[in-house]
Design a protein around this motif. Structure first.
Motif, short mmCIF file in Angstrom:
data_model
loop_
_atom_site.label_atom_id
_atom_site.label_comp_id
_atom_site.label_asym_id
_atom_site.label_seq_id
_atom_site.Cartn_x
_atom_site.Cartn_y
_atom_site.Cartn_z
N LEU A 41 -48.46 -26.24 -57.31
CA LEU A 41 -47.23 -25.73 -56.69
C LEU A 41 -46.43 -26.77 -55.92
O LEU A 41 -45.21 -26.77 -55.97
CB LEU A 41 -47.57 -24.57 -55.73
CG LEU A 41 -48.28 -23.37 -56.32
CD1 LEU A 41 -48.67 -22.40 -55.22
CD2 LEU A 41 -47.41 -22.70 -57.37
N LEU A 64 -41.41 -22.88 -54.47
CA LEU A 64 -42.86 -22.94 -54.58
C LEU A 64 -43.53 -23.19 -53.23
O LEU A 64 -44.70 -22.87 -53.05
CB LEU A 64 -43.27 -24.00 -55.60
CG LEU A 64 -42.70 -23.78 -57.00
CD1 LEU A 64 -43.11 -24.92 -57.92
CD2 LEU A 64 -43.14 -22.47 -57.57
N VAL A 70 -52.04 -20.39 -55.33
CA VAL A 70 -51.61 -20.11 -56.69
C VAL A 70 -51.64 -18.60 -56.93
O VAL A 70 -50.75 -18.05 -57.57
CB VAL A 70 -52.51 -20.86 -57.71
CG1 VAL A 70 -52.16 -20.47 -59.13
CG2 VAL A 70 -52.40 -22.36 -57.50
N PHE A 73 -48.57 -16.93 -55.60
CA PHE A 73 -47.45 -17.26 -56.48
C PHE A 73 -47.48 -16.38 -57.73
O PHE A 73 -46.46 -15.81 -58.14
CB PHE A 73 -47.50 -18.74 -56.85
CG PHE A 73 -46.52 -19.15 -57.90
CD1 PHE A 73 -45.16 -19.17 -57.63
CD2 PHE A 73 -46.95 -19.51 -59.16
CE1 PHE A 73 -44.24 -19.55 -58.61
CE2 PHE A 73 -46.04 -19.89 -60.14
CZ PHE A 73 -44.69 -19.91 -59.86
#
Length: 158
Positions: A41, A64, A70, A73
């Motif tokens: 990211l 990001l 992760v 995200f």
């Protein structure tokens, strides 16, 4: 399933613990300590890959740096309207980028092979197309449609 696979990713910390003594820095940017969040990211190299894949989104591109993990995200990845094929493509995008980055990272560590962000972006598109190989919806599309129509496809997602 993807989140389970991400949990198995062998970061530099894991590799060092297994006897592979590697520098604690990200081999893609050589500017920060490697972690999953950094590698997928926050790395400036990876940001270039994300930028090239998501550039048609213009101002709607996700930041990001708003995500620490992760997993957060991936959970925040937007759903889309559009054809079934466009939806499938869009759902795969974050995983394909992550996979491409992972392959690029491993090639640097284990083979001494470096790629630039544009090469990783092209590999991302090739992986995306191959991952859709068994999908019935892909039958009406060609790889050139994905490459040449990427901007229109992504802009239609926003």
């Amino acid at each position: 399933m993807w989140l389970l696979l991400l949990g198995k990713v062998q970061t530099l910390e894991n590799l060092n613990a297994r006897g592979m003594q590697l520098a604690p820095f990200c081999c893609l940017c050589v500017g920060s300590e490697e972690s999953m969040g950094h590698l997928f990211l926050h790395c400036c190299f990876v940001d270039s890959v994300w930028e090239s894949v998501l550039s048609p989104l213009n101002g709607q591109r996700p930041n990001l740096f708003n995500f620490l993990t992760v997993e957060s995200f991936l959970h925040a990845w937007p759903r889309v309207q559009g054809s079934v094929f466009v939806q499938k493509v869009w759902e795969l995008v974050p995983y394909v980028v992550i996979w491409s980055v992972w392959c690029a990272r491993n090639d640097v560590i284990f083979k001494g092979k470096r790629r630039n962000a544009e090469q990783v972006r092209r590999e991302t598109m090739a992986y995306l197309w191959n991952w859709l190989a068994v999908d019935e919806e892909r039958g009406d599309h060609h790889f050139s449609d994905l490459i040449l129509g990427w901007e229109a496809m992504v802009q239609g997602i926003g």
